[in-house]
Design a protein around this motif. Structure first.
Motif, mmCIF file in Angstrom:
data_model
loop_
_atom_site.group_PDB
_atom_site.id
_atom_site.type_symbol
_atom_site.label_atom_id
_atom_site.label_comp_id
_atom_site.label_asym_id
_atom_site.label_seq_id
_atom_site.Cartn_x
_atom_site.Cartn_y
_atom_site.Cartn_z
ATOM 1 N N SER A 1 0.861 -1.193 0.000
ATOM 2 C CA SER A 1 0.000 0.000 0.000
ATOM 3 C C SER A 1 0.896 1.242 0.000
ATOM 4 C CB SER A 1 -0.874 -0.006 1.249
ATOM 5 O OG SER A 1 -0.051 0.191 2.381
ATOM 6 N N GLY A 2 0.293 2.406 -0.212
ATOM 7 C CA GLY A 2 1.061 3.658 -0.230
ATOM 8 C C GLY A 2 1.820 3.883 1.073
ATOM 9 N N GLY A 3 1.150 3.638 2.189
ATOM 10 C CA GLY A 3 1.778 3.837 3.497
ATOM 11 C C GLY A 3 2.951 2.897 3.696
ATOM 12 N N GLN A 4 2.772 1.645 3.268
ATOM 13 C CA GLN A 4 3.864 0.669 3.413
ATOM 14 C C GLN A 4 5.042 1.055 2.524
ATOM 15 O OE1 GLN A 4 1.527 -2.809 2.409
ATOM 16 N NE2 GLN A 4 1.567 -3.553 4.506
ATOM 17 N N MET A 5 4.728 1.517 1.309
ATOM 18 C CA MET A 5 5.821 1.913 0.398
ATOM 19 C C MET A 5 6.626 3.070 0.993
ATOM 20 S SD MET A 5 4.720 1.563 -3.556
ATOM 21 C CE MET A 5 3.005 1.952 -3.631
ATOM 22 N N GLN A 6 5.920 4.017 1.615
ATOM 23 C CA GLN A 6 6.639 5.159 2.169
ATOM 24 C C GLN A 6 7.477 4.743 3.381
ATOM 25 O OE1 GLN A 6 8.145 7.514 1.079
ATOM 26 N NE2 GLN A 6 6.572 9.037 0.619
ATOM 27 N N ARG A 7 7.005 3.743 4.133
ATOM 28 C CA ARG A 7 7.806 3.258 5.268
ATOM 29 C C ARG A 7 9.074 2.573 4.753
ATOM 30 N NH1 ARG A 7 2.907 0.470 7.885
ATOM 31 N NH2 ARG A 7 4.268 -0.747 9.208
ATOM 32 N N VAL A 8 8.930 1.835 3.646
ATOM 33 C CA VAL A 8 10.110 1.184 3.054
ATOM 34 C C VAL A 8 11.088 2.257 2.557
ATOM 35 C CG1 VAL A 8 10.925 -0.342 1.205
ATOM 36 C CG2 VAL A 8 8.807 -0.878 2.415
ATOM 37 N N ALA A 9 10.522 3.307 1.922
ATOM 38 C CA ALA A 9 11.388 4.393 1.433
ATOM 39 C C ALA A 9 12.142 5.038 2.592
ATOM 40 C CB ALA A 9 10.543 5.429 0.698
ATOM 41 N N LEU A 10 11.468 5.171 3.722
ATOM 42 C CA LEU A 10 12.110 5.747 4.910
ATOM 43 C C LEU A 10 13.226 4.829 5.414
ATOM 44 C CD1 LEU A 10 12.045 7.930 7.179
ATOM 45 C CD2 LEU A 10 10.387 6.496 8.365
ATOM 46 N N ALA A 11 12.916 3.523 5.469
ATOM 47 C CA ALA A 11 13.919 2.560 5.940
ATOM 48 C C ALA A 11 15.116 2.530 5.000
ATOM 49 C CB ALA A 11 13.289 1.172 6.019
ATOM 50 N N ARG A 12 14.843 2.632 3.695
ATOM 51 C CA ARG A 12 15.930 2.612 2.704
ATOM 52 C C ARG A 12 16.847 3.821 2.889
ATOM 53 N NH1 ARG A 12 14.367 3.149 -3.569
ATOM 54 N NH2 ARG A 12 13.889 5.247 -2.842
ATOM 55 N N LYS B 1 -5.890 9.481 7.234
ATOM 56 C CA LYS B 1 -5.691 8.662 8.437
ATOM 57 C C LYS B 1 -4.258 8.109 8.490
ATOM 58 C CE LYS B 1 -8.395 5.398 11.081
ATOM 59 N NZ LYS B 1 -9.420 4.364 11.034
ATOM 60 N N ILE B 2 -3.805 7.616 7.342
ATOM 61 C CA ILE B 2 -2.448 7.054 7.296
ATOM 62 C C ILE B 2 -1.416 8.167 7.475
ATOM 63 C CG2 ILE B 2 -0.777 5.888 5.781
ATOM 64 C CD1 ILE B 2 -3.175 4.333 4.665
ATOM 65 N N ARG B 3 -1.742 9.343 6.954
ATOM 66 C CA ARG B 3 -0.835 10.485 7.077
ATOM 67 C C ARG B 3 -0.544 10.787 8.547
ATOM 68 N NH1 ARG B 3 -3.232 13.804 2.869
ATOM 69 N NH2 ARG B 3 -4.307 15.017 4.443
ATOM 70 N N VAL B 4 -1.606 10.784 9.339
ATOM 71 C CA VAL B 4 -1.457 11.119 10.765
ATOM 72 C C VAL B 4 -0.635 10.050 11.478
ATOM 73 C CG1 VAL B 4 -2.716 11.450 12.925
ATOM 74 C CG2 VAL B 4 -3.558 12.492 10.824
ATOM 75 N N SER B 5 -0.936 8.764 11.199
ATOM 76 C CA SER B 5 -0.206 7.714 11.920
ATOM 77 C C SER B 5 1.249 7.644 11.455
ATOM 78 C CB SER B 5 -0.902 6.362 11.754
ATOM 79 O OG SER B 5 -0.784 5.929 10.436
ATOM 80 N N LEU B 6 1.469 7.853 10.139
ATOM 81 C CA LEU B 6 2.837 7.750 9.630
ATOM 82 C C LEU B 6 3.705 8.920 10.073
ATOM 83 C CD1 LEU B 6 4.574 5.837 8.035
ATOM 84 C CD2 LEU B 6 3.871 6.947 5.936
ATOM 85 N N ARG B 7 3.089 10.092 10.223
ATOM 86 C CA ARG B 7 3.914 11.230 10.652
ATOM 87 C C ARG B 7 4.380 11.042 12.093
ATOM 88 N NH1 ARG B 7 -0.803 15.675 10.628
ATOM 89 N NH2 ARG B 7 -1.319 15.648 12.831
#
Lengths: 294, 353
Positions: free
Chosen positions: B135-146, B167-173
């Motif tokens: 999902s978009g949120g998961q992809m951005q977490r991978v990008a962060l980890a990378r 909703k994902i924006r708030v939790s991911l930030r």
């Protein structure tokens, strides 16, 4: 009982109407793909007197003339697919990510659109008029530079000459297929790779090429099929001296010397199979790329 | 001590100036956000730090070393892109390990680091998935980890949440902030979302047309905006023209109503016209006994916004918005009724033009 309707007031379309839109597709598939293929298949089991025979199919694998014609067709298709593929890829690269001026791109794409369909007798004549024994370029080289390309070993009416002619419609097709694929390489991938420490070579080896490879291979398979099915160009240029499968099929059906339509049909079935495998491979590779890039 | 310094940075694209005389010192472990509207130069500044753009003038230094002209792959700066920019031909684990692989680290070290990063982003079970399976949120977490896997000196985030749903924006930030604090990494975050900037940052740089408008903590930026642009861009605001009556006491006249302000009036004279601003939540209906900053108004409209009720009041011919917390015991005047509105002298902000 009242029929249900959607919130915007439209009634749902009944099931037979849904299928109405795809009737032209099915008509095309039946009339121009399935019926001819079925006819080819059944006719390939017919002897010249109309009786049933396996002989035509057996000859495909045992008759040296036929086996050689398949080999030759495969060779010329592979050579022109590879050559046209590499040259076409480099051209497409230069006008997409290579940094050439934008107007050149539209010129090349327009030229490629025309040239990829320029085949048959006009193409053969164009090459005879330019690179034939009395061709314009042959004459210019001979008179101006004292270079006789035919004395140097070149022959337009040979395998190499025919390959050169095929390349004329092969590389533009590669350009047309590869330009959108190269456009699909996102700028951010390159930036992300650089940001993570990669140099240009590492980016191309580890990211760009693996992403493009299915498209490149798929396009080359398409080029292979394109050359494999060509008939008029080779016939007009060489007059049947180079025994490609398509020329052999023509000879069997037209029947100047050879006449065995059943064998011609069997050879056509062999071609359909090879083309089918090529297109299957192309579709599989395209699907792989699309899945990655979605 | 300064970790990252941008000194007099400018960037021109032909006749267009994208960034003008940008100066900023960032401390190690600090989370700084560049906040501003589209085209204000925030992404260009970030790209100059990453090395994707070379400044037309000025200097960028990291840990005291000049990196202005260094290639992006020589800077050891991690970047998270708005569009994720995950390599589609690689699995999650391969994406995370890519930076270490091109740096020729040992296979075992790469494996351990990838494992560690996967655990930080809570995606251990997705190590062998391809980006198209996420999902978009998961992809951005991978990008962060990378970006974090290479142990960068600075982490750059270019509107990393703008492509995600609310909703994902708030939790991911919250996750980004937590990871940044846990690792103690210096982070520069580009956003046009004031809520994101206010909730994440140690300091915010508000930018407008290529220039820094104000630098400060979220508290300072929100409560004490120094320019009209910052005041309008960050939160809602009532602005009005006022005349100085007594610059020493901070007395002003606004549409005939007398106001006291604790804002800076140094160098201003009696009779000067100035711009003032009052946040909607700093206005309230008059409570008994209060005599300063009392304004007569008329209720024009009442809007229920969930936890807040917004009351639009006309004061001296000018419309002011007033926010009050919603509670069951709340009593409000009716539309068309007159009322008395008040605020503290600290709520009356003096704006620079």
């Amino acid at each position: 009982m009242a029929q249900a309707s959607t919130s915007n007031g439209f009634k749902p379309v009944t099931s037979w109407k849904v299928w109405l839109g795809v009737v032209p597709f099915f008509l095309f598939a039946i009339l121009f793909l399935l019926l001819p293929s079925f006819r080819l298949l059944t006719a390939s089991f017919s002897a010249p007197d109309g009786s049933f025979t396996f002989n035509n199919i057996i000859q495909l694998f045992t008759e040296p003339l036929i086996v050689n014609s398949y080999k030759l067709s495969i060779q010329i298709s592979a050579v022109t697919a590879l050559g046209g593929g590499i040259f076409g890829f480099l051209l497409a690269y230069s006008v997409t990510v290579g940094g050439l001026p934008k107007p050149l791109r539209s010129v090349l794409i327009t030229f490629s659109g025309v040239a990829s369909n320029f085949a048959g007798v006009p193409l053969a004549f164009a090459f005879v008029a330019t690179l034939g024994r009395q061709g314009f370029i042959t004459a210019v080289l001979k008179n101006t530079f004292n270079l006789n390309v035919y004395d140097a070993g070149f022959n337009l009416y040979s395998f190499a000459g025919l390959s050169l002619v095929y390349m004329y419609f092969q590389f533009p097709l590669m350009v047309l297929i590869m330009a959108p694929a190269l456009d699909g390489l996102k700028k951010e991938w390159r930036e992300a790779a650089e940001n993570l420490g990669a140099n240009t070579t590492q980016y191309w080896l580890k990211i760009a090429m693996p992403v493009l490879l299915p498209s490149i291979l798929g396009a080359m398979i398409l080029l292979f099929g394109n050359a494999f099915g060509a008939y008029a160009t080779a016939y007009a240029l060489t007059g049947g001296r180079i025994g490609l499968v398509t020329i052999q099929i023509g000879a069997q059906i037209r029947g100047d010397v050879l006449y065995n339509p059943g064998l011609g049909y069997a050879m056509a079935v062999g071609m359909v199979l090879i083309m089918g495998i090529s297109l299957g491979g192309y579709s599989w590779l395209q699907a792989k790329t699309e899945r990655w890039l979605k | 001590m300064t970790h990252l310094a941008l000194s007099g940075i400018s960037k021109h694209f032909g006749d267009f100036t994208a960034v003008r005389d940008f100066n900023l010192d960032v401390k190690k472990g600090e989370f700084v956000s560049f906040l501003g509207p589209s085209g204000c130069g925030k992404t260009t500044t970030l790209r100059m730090i990453a090395g994707f753009e070379i400044p037309s003038s000025g200097m960028i230094s990291l840990e005291g070393a000049d990196i202005t002209d260094k290639a992006p792959n020589q800077r050891n700066v991690g970047m998270v892109f708005q569009s994720y920019a995950l390599f589609p031909n690689m699995t999650v684990a391969q994406n995370i390990g890519f930076g270490l692989q091109v740096r020729k680290e040992k296979e075992s070290a790469i494996k351990d680091r990838v494992k560690e990063m996967l655990s930080i982003i809570h995606m251990e079970d997705k190590a062998n998935s391809f980006p198209y399976q996420l999902s978009g949120g998961q992809m951005q977490r991978v990008a962060l980890a990378r970006a974090l896997a290479i142990r960068p000196e600075v982490l750059l985030l270019d509107e990393p949440l703008s492509a995600l749903d609310a909703k994902i924006r708030v939790s991911l930030r919250a996750e980004i902030r937590s990871i940044q604090q846990k690792l103690g990494i210096t982070a520069i975050y580009v956003t046009h979302d004031q809520e994101e900037a206010l909730s994440l940052s140690d300091r915010i740089v508000v930018m407008n047309v290529g220039e820094m408008e104000q630098v400060g903590t979220p508290f300072e930026i929100y409560n004490f905006p120094t320019t009209r642009f910052v005041a309008n861009f960050v939160g809602s605001l009532n602005t009005a023209e006022a005349e100085i009556v007594d610059p020493n006491k901070g007395t002003l006249i606004m549409d005939g109503a007398r106001l006291e302000s604790s804002g800076e009036l140094k160098g201003r004279n009696k009779g000067d016209k100035i711009m003032i601003a009052i946040r909607p939540e700093r206005l309230s209906f008059l409570s008994e006994g209060k005599k300063e900053n009392v304004l007569d108004g008329k209720v024009e409209n009442i809007t229920f916004l969930g936890s807040v009720v917004r009351v639009d009041v006309t004061i001296g011919g000018r419309k002011f918005s007033m926010d009050t917390f919603n509670r069951p015991s709340l009593e409000l005047p009716k539309i068309g009724e007159t009322c008395k509105v008040t605020c503290s002298d600290k709520a009356v902000l003096i704006l620079k033009e």
